[in-house]
Scaffold this motif. Structure first.
Motif, PDB file in Angstrom:
ATOM      1  N   HIS A   1     -72.017 -11.576 -53.700  1.00 22.33           N
ATOM      2  CA  HIS A   1     -70.816 -11.936 -52.943  1.00 22.33           C
ATOM      3  C   HIS A   1     -69.616 -11.346 -53.655  1.00 22.33           C
ATOM      4  CE1 HIS A   1     -67.660 -14.461 -51.097  1.00 22.33           C
ATOM      5  NE2 HIS A   1     -68.516 -14.629 -50.108  1.00 22.33           N
ATOM      6  N   PHE A   2     -68.547 -11.077 -52.907  1.00 21.09           N
ATOM      7  CA  PHE A   2     -67.340 -10.518 -53.518  1.00 21.09           C
ATOM      8  C   PHE A   2     -66.791 -11.425 -54.616  1.00 21.09           C
ATOM      9  CE2 PHE A   2     -62.669 -10.275 -53.665  1.00 21.09           C
ATOM     10  CZ  PHE A   2     -62.544  -8.997 -54.192  1.00 21.09           C
ATOM     11  N   PHE A   3     -67.015 -12.718 -54.510  1.00 13.02           N
ATOM     12  CA  PHE A   3     -66.535 -13.618 -55.560  1.00 13.02           C
ATOM     13  C   PHE A   3     -67.160 -13.274 -56.916  1.00 13.02           C
ATOM     14  CE2 PHE A   3     -64.329 -17.683 -53.996  1.00 13.02           C
ATOM     15  CZ  PHE A   3     -63.668 -16.996 -52.989  1.00 13.02           C
ATOM     16  N   ASP A   4     -68.363 -12.680 -56.943  1.00 13.51           N
ATOM     17  CA  ASP A   4     -68.954 -12.242 -58.213  1.00 13.51           C
ATOM     18  C   ASP A   4     -68.028 -11.254 -58.913  1.00 13.51           C
ATOM     19  OD1 ASP A   4     -71.157 -13.730 -57.453  1.00 13.51           O
ATOM     20  OD2 ASP A   4     -72.316 -11.991 -56.788  1.00 13.51           O
ATOM     21  N   GLU A   5     -67.557 -10.275 -58.144  1.00 11.51           N
ATOM     22  CA  GLU A   5     -66.656  -9.258 -58.698  1.00 11.51           C
ATOM     23  C   GLU A   5     -65.316  -9.875 -59.088  1.00 11.51           C
ATOM     24  OE1 GLU A   5     -64.516  -5.123 -57.190  1.00 11.51           O
ATOM     25  OE2 GLU A   5     -66.367  -5.818 -56.222  1.00 11.51           O
ATOM     26  N   TRP A   6     -64.840 -10.789 -58.260  1.00 13.65           N
ATOM     27  CA  TRP A   6     -63.555 -11.443 -58.535  1.00 13.65           C
ATOM     28  C   TRP A   6     -63.638 -12.261 -59.824  1.00 13.65           C
ATOM     29  CZ3 TRP A   6     -60.704 -14.697 -54.193  1.00 13.65           C
ATOM     30  CH2 TRP A   6     -59.368 -14.876 -54.562  1.00 13.65           C
ATOM     31  N   LEU A   7     -64.714 -13.011 -59.971  1.00 10.50           N
ATOM     32  CA  LEU A   7     -64.909 -13.795 -61.192  1.00 10.50           C
ATOM     33  C   LEU A   7     -64.974 -12.890 -62.415  1.00 10.50           C
ATOM     34  CD1 LEU A   7     -67.619 -16.249 -59.820  1.00 10.50           C
ATOM     35  CD2 LEU A   7     -65.353 -16.945 -60.616  1.00 10.50           C
ATOM     36  N   SER A   8     -65.707 -11.792 -62.304  1.00 12.80           N
ATOM     37  CA  SER A   8     -65.850 -10.865 -63.421  1.00 12.80           C
ATOM     38  C   SER A   8     -64.507 -10.249 -63.801  1.00 12.80           C
ATOM     39  CB  SER A   8     -66.854  -9.770 -63.053  1.00 12.80           C
ATOM     40  OG  SER A   8     -66.957  -8.812 -64.079  1.00 12.80           O
ATOM     41  N   TYR A   9     -63.723  -9.854 -62.798  1.00 12.75           N
ATOM     42  CA  TYR A   9     -62.417  -9.242 -63.065  1.00 12.75           C
ATOM     43  C   TYR A   9     -61.512 -10.205 -63.826  1.00 12.75           C
ATOM     44  CZ  TYR A   9     -58.218  -6.451 -62.225  1.00 12.75           C
ATOM     45  OH  TYR A   9     -57.082  -5.685 -62.384  1.00 12.75           O
ATOM     46  N   ARG A  10     -61.605 -11.480 -63.501  1.00 15.96           N
ATOM     47  CA  ARG A  10     -60.757 -12.493 -64.142  1.00 15.96           C
ATOM     48  C   ARG A  10     -61.388 -13.062 -65.419  1.00 15.96           C
ATOM     49  NH1 ARG A  10     -57.452 -14.932 -59.844  1.00 15.96           N
ATOM     50  NH2 ARG A  10     -57.306 -16.831 -61.086  1.00 15.96           N
ATOM     51  N   ASN A  11     -62.539 -12.518 -65.815  1.00 13.77           N
ATOM     52  CA  ASN A  11     -63.258 -13.009 -66.993  1.00 13.77           C
ATOM     53  C   ASN A  11     -63.571 -14.500 -66.886  1.00 13.77           C
ATOM     54  OD1 ASN A  11     -63.313 -10.514 -68.453  1.00 13.77           O
ATOM     55  ND2 ASN A  11     -61.140 -10.816 -68.934  1.00 13.77           N
ATOM     56  N   LEU A  12     -64.007 -14.898 -65.702  1.00  7.72           N
ATOM     57  CA  LEU A  12     -64.368 -16.290 -65.454  1.00  7.72           C
ATOM     58  C   LEU A  12     -65.881 -16.415 -65.369  1.00  7.72           C
ATOM     59  CD1 LEU A  12     -61.753 -17.093 -62.649  1.00  7.72           C
ATOM     60  CD2 LEU A  12     -61.665 -17.897 -65.019  1.00  7.72           C
ATOM     61  N   SER A  13     -66.398 -17.491 -65.911  1.00  5.04           N
ATOM     62  CA  SER A  13     -67.830 -17.735 -65.804  1.00  5.04           C
ATOM     63  C   SER A  13     -68.163 -18.175 -64.386  1.00  5.04           C
ATOM     64  CB  SER A  13     -68.268 -18.804 -66.805  1.00  5.04           C
ATOM     65  OG  SER A  13     -67.528 -19.997 -66.608  1.00  5.04           O
ATOM     66  N   GLN A  14     -69.401 -17.961 -63.990  1.00  3.48           N
ATOM     67  CA  GLN A  14     -69.820 -18.279 -62.626  1.00  3.48           C
ATOM     68  C   GLN A  14     -70.180 -19.762 -62.535  1.00  3.48           C
ATOM     69  OE1 GLN A  14     -73.379 -16.705 -60.019  1.00  3.48           O
ATOM     70  NE2 GLN A  14     -71.951 -15.027 -60.361  1.00  3.48           N
ATOM     71  N   THR A  15     -69.149 -20.598 -62.557  1.00  5.04           N
ATOM     72  CA  THR A  15     -69.325 -22.043 -62.476  1.00  5.04           C
ATOM     73  C   THR A  15     -68.709 -22.560 -61.182  1.00  5.04           C
ATOM     74  OG1 THR A  15     -67.225 -22.499 -63.591  1.00  5.04           O
ATOM     75  CG2 THR A  15     -69.188 -22.243 -64.990  1.00  5.04           C
ATOM     76  N   LYS A  16     -69.069 -23.784 -60.842  1.00  6.21           N
ATOM     77  CA  LYS A  16     -68.496 -24.396 -59.646  1.00  6.21           C
ATOM     78  C   LYS A  16     -66.978 -24.455 -59.747  1.00  6.21           C
ATOM     79  CE  LYS A  16     -68.481 -28.889 -59.094  1.00  6.21           C
ATOM     80  NZ  LYS A  16     -68.898 -30.289 -58.825  1.00  6.21           N
ATOM     81  N   GLU A  17     -66.472 -24.817 -60.911  1.00  6.44           N
ATOM     82  CA  GLU A  17     -65.024 -24.950 -61.087  1.00  6.44           C
ATOM     83  C   GLU A  17     -64.307 -23.619 -60.867  1.00  6.44           C
ATOM     84  OE1 GLU A  17     -67.092 -28.269 -62.623  1.00  6.44           O
ATOM     85  OE2 GLU A  17     -67.322 -26.136 -63.168  1.00  6.44           O
ATOM     86  N   SER A  18     -64.897 -22.532 -61.351  1.00  4.47           N
ATOM     87  CA  SER A  18     -64.267 -21.218 -61.185  1.00  4.47           C
ATOM     88  C   SER A  18     -64.285 -20.777 -59.727  1.00  4.47           C
ATOM     89  CB  SER A  18     -64.989 -20.182 -62.054  1.00  4.47           C
ATOM     90  OG  SER A  18     -64.847 -20.478 -63.422  1.00  4.47           O
ATOM     91  N   VAL A  19     -65.403 -20.998 -59.051  1.00  2.92           N
ATOM     92  CA  VAL A  19     -65.499 -20.626 -57.639  1.00  2.92           C
ATOM     93  C   VAL A  19     -64.504 -21.439 -56.814  1.00  2.92           C
ATOM     94  CG1 VAL A  19     -66.995 -20.613 -55.605  1.00  2.92           C
ATOM     95  CG2 VAL A  19     -67.890 -19.861 -57.820  1.00  2.92           C
ATOM     96  N   LEU A  20     -64.395 -22.730 -57.089  1.00  2.00           N
ATOM     97  CA  LEU A  20     -63.442 -23.568 -56.356  1.00  2.00           C
ATOM     98  C   LEU A  20     -62.005 -23.120 -56.613  1.00  2.00           C
ATOM     99  CD1 LEU A  20     -64.984 -27.144 -56.817  1.00  2.00           C
ATOM    100  CD2 LEU A  20     -64.999 -25.730 -54.757  1.00  2.00           C
ATOM    101  N   MET A  21     -61.719 -22.665 -57.820  1.00  2.00           N
ATOM    102  CA  MET A  21     -60.370 -22.196 -58.136  1.00  2.00           C
ATOM    103  C   MET A  21     -60.029 -20.950 -57.322  1.00  2.00           C
ATOM    104  SD  MET A  21     -58.723 -21.087 -61.811  1.00  2.00           S
ATOM    105  CE  MET A  21     -59.681 -19.578 -61.917  1.00  2.00           C
ATOM    106  N   LEU A  22     -60.965 -19.997 -57.245  1.00  2.00           N
ATOM    107  CA  LEU A  22     -60.703 -18.787 -56.465  1.00  2.00           C
ATOM    108  C   LEU A  22     -60.615 -19.106 -54.974  1.00  2.00           C
ATOM    109  CD1 LEU A  22     -62.893 -16.041 -58.182  1.00  2.00           C
ATOM    110  CD2 LEU A  22     -60.536 -16.725 -58.661  1.00  2.00           C
TER     111      LEU A  22
END
Length: 255
Positions: A50-71
């Motif tokens: 999913h595009f959120f994978d790339e978004w999380l990586s760009y922001r140096n965020l771990s793939q957690t529920k909290e990070s996904v909810l933030m984006l």
């Protein structure tokens, strides 16, 4: 077009194509990505990418529920900020996932591009209150008027149906499936962000109360019916036919 054709006749389309043009400021900027929001709400076959994978990586965020909810909160804020500000001045587009294009810039939800619109849904008193005039749409005789609205609540129909029930709901379902997050948690994030925007955008007190009531307090919402009206008409010129029904208020259901 044949010389005897009228304004309401469809042009021949045996060989045709739609050519879209986008602002160079978006296309030629290497830091910007533009994508139809439908791409965010469509699971890939045999893949959970999913595009959120790339978004999380760009922001140096771990793939957690909290990070996904933030984006997702940032996406919802960007999307509804544009739509609610349009509503405030008496207009809304058809903001489903094909027409609404997400603009992403250096890891941030940067904006919204609306495409494929030949018209906007409007409430004339609010247009005029903000210094604009009615566009004088020409509506084919015998066809339903879906452009002009007698009440703000009727204009809100397009936000509730196409923007939320079609566009954002598909994104919620896809994020829930991809990242194993409960749907109601995503609905609650979106609802909270909408309420914050209603609070901070310069609506009148009456409009603010109406929005809170229609979006969060009513037990039911309007729903847009497509299949049976299309079958009933069985083709022919004109815009896509639709009917109206009701559905349980998704924000009350998710609370």
């Amino acid at each position: 077009m044949p010389p005897e054709a009228t304004l309401f006749d469809d042009a021949p389309r045996h060989l045709s194509a739609m050519i879209r043009t986008y602002p160079n400021s978006l296309l030629k900027n290497p830091d910007i990505r533009i994508m139809p929001m439908a791409a965010l709400g469509t699971p890939l076959h045999d893949s959970k990418d999913h595009f959120f994978d790339e978004w999380l990586s760009y922001r140096n965020l771990s793939q957690t529920k909290e990070s996904v909810l933030m984006l997702f909160k940032e996406l919802a804020s960007c999307f509804f900020d544009v739509n609610l500000r349009m509503f405030r001045i008496g207009m809304l587009g058809e903001a489903h996932g094909q027409n609404a294009v997400f603009v992403w810039n250096k890891g941030q939800a940067h904006g919204l591009l609306l495409r494929d619109h030949d018209s906007l849904r409007i409430y004339v008193p609010w247009l005029e209150a903000h210094g604009m005039t009615a566009p004088n749409y020409c509506i084919k005789p015998g066809h339903a008027n879906t452009l002009y609205h007698d009440r703000p609540e009727d204009l809100l129909f397009w936000l509730q149906t196409l923007a939320i029930q079609v566009n954002m709901r598909s994104i919620i379902d896809t994020l829930s499936l991809t990242y194993n997050i409960k749907n109601n948690e995503l609905w609650q994030v979106m609802g909270s962000e909408i309420q914050q925007l209603i609070k901070h955008i310069e609506f009148s007190d009456d409009t603010r109360k109406m929005l809170i009531h229609e979006l969060f307090e009513c037990e039911s919402w309007p729903q847009k019916h497509l299949l049976s009206p299309m079958i009933d008409r069985a083709g022919g010129p004109g815009s896509m036919p639709f009917g109206k029904g009701t559905v349980v208020n998704p924000f009350r259901q998710s609370s």
